[in-house]
Scaffold this motif. Structure first.
Motif, PDB file in Angstrom:
ATOM      1  N   ASP A  83       0.829  -1.212   0.000  1.00 12.98           N
ATOM      2  CA  ASP A  83       0.000   0.000   0.000  1.00 12.98           C
ATOM      3  C   ASP A  83       0.860   1.258   0.000  1.00 12.98           C
ATOM      4  O   ASP A  83       0.502   2.271  -0.615  1.00 12.98           O
ATOM      5  CB  ASP A  83      -0.915   0.007   1.236  1.00 12.98           C
ATOM      6  N   SER A  84       1.981   1.201   0.715  1.00 14.57           N
ATOM      7  CA  SER A  84       2.836   2.392   0.803  1.00 14.57           C
ATOM      8  C   SER A  84       3.481   2.709  -0.545  1.00 14.57           C
ATOM      9  O   SER A  84       3.574   3.879  -0.936  1.00 14.57           O
ATOM     10  CB  SER A  84       3.917   2.185   1.858  1.00 14.57           C
ATOM     11  N   ILE A  85       3.941   1.686  -1.234  1.00 13.86           N
ATOM     12  CA  ILE A  85       4.543   1.916  -2.554  1.00 13.86           C
ATOM     13  C   ILE A  85       3.478   2.459  -3.512  1.00 13.86           C
ATOM     14  O   ILE A  85       3.696   3.450  -4.226  1.00 13.86           O
ATOM     15  CB  ILE A  85       5.157   0.613  -3.107  1.00 13.86           C
ATOM     16  N   THR A 103       3.286   2.699   8.909  1.00 13.23           N
ATOM     17  CA  THR A 103       2.644   2.980   7.627  1.00 13.23           C
ATOM     18  C   THR A 103       2.979   4.383   7.139  1.00 13.23           C
ATOM     19  O   THR A 103       3.244   4.595   5.946  1.00 13.23           O
ATOM     20  CB  THR A 103       1.117   2.796   7.745  1.00 13.23           C
ATOM     21  N   THR A 104       2.986   5.343   8.069  1.00 11.64           N
ATOM     22  CA  THR A 104       3.314   6.722   7.694  1.00 11.64           C
ATOM     23  C   THR A 104       4.763   6.820   7.218  1.00 11.64           C
ATOM     24  O   THR A 104       5.062   7.449   6.184  1.00 11.64           O
ATOM     25  CB  THR A 104       3.078   7.666   8.886  1.00 11.64           C
ATOM     26  N   ALA A 105       5.666   6.164   7.952  1.00 13.69           N
ATOM     27  CA  ALA A 105       7.084   6.204   7.565  1.00 13.69           C
ATOM     28  C   ALA A 105       7.284   5.576   6.184  1.00 13.69           C
ATOM     29  O   ALA A 105       8.041   6.115   5.350  1.00 13.69           O
ATOM     30  CB  ALA A 105       7.919   5.477   8.613  1.00 13.69           C
ATOM     31  N   GLY A 140      -5.778  10.154   2.422  1.00 12.32           N
ATOM     32  CA  GLY A 140      -6.153   9.244   3.514  1.00 12.32           C
ATOM     33  C   GLY A 140      -6.192   7.815   2.990  1.00 12.32           C
ATOM     34  O   GLY A 140      -7.102   7.456   2.239  1.00 12.32           O
ATOM     35  N   VAL A 141      -5.224   7.025   3.404  1.00 13.06           N
ATOM     36  CA  VAL A 141      -5.132   5.675   2.835  1.00 13.06           C
ATOM     37  C   VAL A 141      -6.339   4.815   3.217  1.00 13.06           C
ATOM     38  O   VAL A 141      -6.698   3.884   2.497  1.00 13.06           O
ATOM     39  CB  VAL A 141      -3.804   5.002   3.267  1.00 13.06           C
ATOM     40  N   ASN A 142      -7.002   5.161   4.325  1.00 17.06           N
ATOM     41  CA  ASN A 142      -8.104   4.318   4.806  1.00 17.06           C
ATOM     42  C   ASN A 142      -9.484   4.933   4.610  1.00 17.06           C
ATOM     43  O   ASN A 142     -10.452   4.500   5.221  1.00 17.06           O
ATOM     44  CB  ASN A 142      -7.903   4.012   6.296  1.00 17.06           C
ATOM     45  N   LEU A 143      -9.560   5.927   3.760  1.00 16.56           N
ATOM     46  CA  LEU A 143     -10.833   6.640   3.606  1.00 16.56           C
ATOM     47  C   LEU A 143     -11.876   5.813   2.845  1.00 16.56           C
ATOM     48  O   LEU A 143     -13.053   5.791   3.198  1.00 16.56           O
ATOM     49  CB  LEU A 143     -10.557   7.960   2.884  1.00 16.56           C
ATOM     50  N   ALA A 144     -11.429   5.126   1.801  1.00 16.22           N
ATOM     51  CA  ALA A 144     -12.396   4.480   0.901  1.00 16.22           C
ATOM     52  C   ALA A 144     -12.839   3.111   1.410  1.00 16.22           C
ATOM     53  O   ALA A 144     -12.521   2.070   0.846  1.00 16.22           O
ATOM     54  CB  ALA A 144     -11.799   4.372  -0.501  1.00 16.22           C
ATOM     55  N   ASP A 145     -13.550   3.119   2.517  1.00 10.93           N
ATOM     56  CA  ASP A 145     -14.193   1.927   3.045  1.00 10.93           C
ATOM     57  C   ASP A 145     -15.599   2.379   3.444  1.00 10.93           C
ATOM     58  O   ASP A 145     -15.754   3.458   4.012  1.00 10.93           O
ATOM     59  CB  ASP A 145     -13.422   1.412   4.276  1.00 10.93           C
TER      60      ASP A 145
END
Lengths: 300, 418
Positions: free
Chosen positions: B162-164, B195-197, B269-274
């Motif tokens: 997900d980070s890449i 995850t942020t790093a 926001g990586v977790n927004l689309a749920d």
């Protein structure tokens, strides 16, 4: 520590306006909860560990009220008054039986109430988090004052909580009821001997304390998650406020709440990794330097 | 006398028992073949993350019912044993051990997040039970060779992937809009920090000029984000990254909007689309950037839409990220069971290793249990921008798995894991 950023902030009017307004709003919401806690302790001698649950129920009732009517005013009234009734029931059915009992017994009974209320909200509203959202009528652009940001809804929150604080101060300081309550806090036996029904007085005081927590929950429902167990963190902060301000002192609770609010607000800039710790440092300092709290009675 | 009588009775009993056994043996064998295949599922069914655990259980039920309705494994049905860990790692480990030793579970579908997942991992390392970690996203669970053993597999999406993907997407937006000043707001625990790093590492990999001018770390389940939002406001960032999730993200977005924070700042926001998050935000801002967790239109294939519709019909809500992962785990396990034709742990594990199945959640219609580190790859990853109504996210850009594989290998080499 990012003290340079903190210095930059306090020397910039826009930053000061933003942080002070945010800190005061956080502090006033905290004051509503803490004042109820300290009022109950001051008069009834009860450490109400279930107070955070009243905050949570206030938020859920407000959510229900808002869903039914679409009116935020009705929602807040429903949350506050509903929790007042709930507090009255808890006091009459459970807590009145443990006045004067040791703290362990109070803790056990209050914890039972916490578990029961948590399960009840799960049954009624489910275990998922819920969100009310800011009502459309209050969703306005923020005020910009000297370059600083004051959200419209926060301004409303501050005004409402300040009005409740003033009403509480007037009620406790200038009315016959308030004088009776303060007398009962000092010498309940004498007050009873003068013909005051202290059983009813205690019930009303408990209901008012619970109502303050319920009002805080209802007012904050639009900007915070409504979720089972939501009262835990606010309860911890309220106890910190009560210790700093002085057990039983509403004026002390106000001062301590604003200190905590401003500490959180400016701390997030100057020492963002130590904001939580700083609250406990302040509490420890107060306990060391003035164990009765900022406005507490000696020996309280 | 007594001795003779005893001997006689014993002999008769022995003969009787032998006869009964001879008569009954086909039935015993038949009965054994009809024994259910017990699968243990420790997950979170109470507390603030309950909705995710429940969504895992729901999706598993759907897939298991489909397998059982098709005859199971030569008549043997799968029986799920789902228990609540209440989000406590020690309880998750205890439950896993109990399921294996007391309930006779032959497989574990570990539906814990990373905290509990690592605890279950240690239990099954010891017992040798074939286990699929369904919701643990922490990369080291499968990337670190010290964590790897023959009977443990990960079906969940993975932090490094997900980070890449997020870094590559954000870099394209940075270049297009010249966004150099960044700030972050993520939960203050291992997942948030890691995850942020990793996101920032890959954002800088693609755009080295990016500057992170401030970070703020609210604690998990913090009730109020005012102090974090004012901190972000003071930093005047051009873009903000967050891996806040669920109720915490909803509260943050609500408060940020009344401060006007998102009006002039790009939000990632990586977790927004749920759906659990999207449907709770009353005024979802247009144009916030989000990675997909679960969306019924991404991948936009009939199988995915049918999965969401069936789930919605049965449970009156939409699937979550944990749902598609759980459904995939059951499909992998049942496919392996059928291909093996039995429940031998070694044979099932060997079959799972390197297995590719058709999947509506795959980037190209398939997902693979990569053999080298026993982790799922090929699942659909994408980023897009939010809109206020269904389908909530538009302009989805699909991540390139070749880039992910290349940079993941470099990341592993840098850590000494490859």
């Amino acid at each position: 520590m990012e003290l340079n950023e903190l210095l930059d902030c306090v020397s910039t009017l826009s930053c000061v306006v933003t942080q002070v307004s945010a800190g005061l709003t956080i502090g006033m919401l905290l004051f509503l909860v803490a004042s109820g806690l300290t009022l109950i302790f001051g008069v009834l001698g009860l450490v109400n560990f279930a107070h955070g649950s009243f905050y949570m129920v206030g938020a859920y009732l407000a959510l229900a009220g808002y869903g039914a009517t679409g009116s935020f005013i009705v929602a807040v009234a429903f949350g506050a008054l509903g929790v007042a009734v709930l507090g009255l029931l808890c006091e009459r059915l459970l807590l009145s039986r443990i006045y004067g009992a040791d703290v362990l017994m109070q803790l056990l009974v209050c914890y039972a109430i916490v578990l029961i209320l948590d399960d009840v909200v799960k049954i009624v509203w489910g275990a998922d988090f819920l969100s009310m959202g800011v009502p459309d009528s209050l969703r306005q652009p923020p005020f910009i004052v000297a370059g600083g940001i004051i959200p419209y809804f926060y301004a409303i929150l501050f005004l409402v909580t300040a009005a409740i604080a003033l009403l509480l101060a007037w009620g406790m300081g200038r009315t016959r009821f308030g004088r009776t309550v303060r007398a009962a806090a000092v010498n309940p036996a004498m007050v009873a001997a003068l013909g005051v029904n202290t059983t009813a007085l205690y019930a009303v005081v408990f209901a008012i304390g619970a109502m303050l927590a319920g009002a805080a929950g209802a007012l904050s429902a639009p900007i915070r998650s409504v979720v089972p167990g939501a009262g835990v963190s606010i309860l911890i902060e309220s106890f910190i406020v009560t210790v700093i301000g002085g057990m039983g002192s509403i004026g002390g609770a106000l001062a301590a709440s604003l200190i905590i609010g401003l500490t959180r607000s400016f701390g997030s800039i100057g020492f963002p990794l130590f904001v939580e710790g700083m609250m406990f440092v302040i509490m420890a300092l107060v306990l060391l330097l003035k164990p009765s709290g900022l406005a507490g009675r000696r020996g309280a | 006398m007594a001795q003779q009588r005893n001997t006689g009775l014993g002999r008769r009993a022995l003969l009787g028992a032998a006869g009964a056994a001879a008569l009954a043996s086909p039935n015993i064998a038949f009965g054994q073949s009809r024994q259910p295949i017990k699968v243990g599922v420790p997950t979170i069914l109470s507390g603030r993350v309950a909705q995710l655990g429940i969504s895992s259980r729901n999706a598993m039920q759907m897939e298991v019912e489909r397998f059982n309705a098709a005859g199971g494994l030569d008549g043997r049905m799968i029986e799920l044993i789902v228990r609540d860990s209440r989000g406590t790692p020690a309880e998750a480990a205890r439950l896993a051990r109990e399921m294996i030793s007391s309930d006779g579970c032959e497989f574990i579908l570990d539906c814990e997040p990373s905290s509990g997942g690592f605890a279950v991992h240690e239990v099954v390392r010891e017992t040798g039970t074939v286990t699929l970690h369904v919701n643990s996203e922490t990369s080291s669970l499968s990337a670190d060779p010290r964590q790897r053993f023959w009977n443990a597999f990960r079906v969940a999406r993975q932090g490094i992937h997900d980070s890449i993907a997020g870094g590559a997407y954000a870099a394209s937006v940075v270049r297009a809009r010249n966004l150099r000043r960044w700030m972050t707001v993520s939960p203050d625990y291992a997942y948030g920090r890691d995850t942020t790093a990793e996101f920032l590492e890959y954002l800088r990999h693609f755009v080295p000029e990016v500057q992170v001018v401030g970070e703020t770390w609210p604690r998990l389940f913090q009730p109020d984000y005012t102090e974090n939002i004012t901190r972000l406001s003071q930093g005047r960032p051009q873009a903000i990254y967050s891996c806040l999730w669920a109720g915490d993200l909803v509260t943050f977005m609500e408060q940020a909007s009344i401060f006007g924070l998102l009006a002039n700042t790009q939000f990632f926001g990586v977790n927004l689309a749920d759906y659990t998050t999207l449907q709770q935000i009353r005024n979802l801002p247009r144009g916030a950037h989000s990675g997909n967790r679960y969306l019924r239109n991404f991948p936009d294939v009939p199988g995915n839409r049918e999965f969401a519709a069936e789930y919605n019909r049965r449970f009156n809500t939409f699937p979550t990220n944990w749902s598609w992962q759980s459904a995939t785990a059951v499909r992998l396990l049942t496919t392996a069971l059928r291909e093996v034709g039995g429940t031998s742990p070694r044979a099932v594990a060997e079959k799972l290793r390197g297995m590719t199945i058709e999947s509506p959640f795959g980037a190209d219609g398939r997902v693979t249990m990569r053999a080298e580190d026993q982790t799922l790859v090929g699942y659909a990853i994408g980023w897009g921008t939010t809109i206020s109504a269904d389908p909530f996210v538009e302009n989805m850009q699909t991540a390139d798995w070749n880039t992910i594989f290349r940079l993941e290998a470099e990341w592993k080499r840098a850590k000494g894991w490859l």
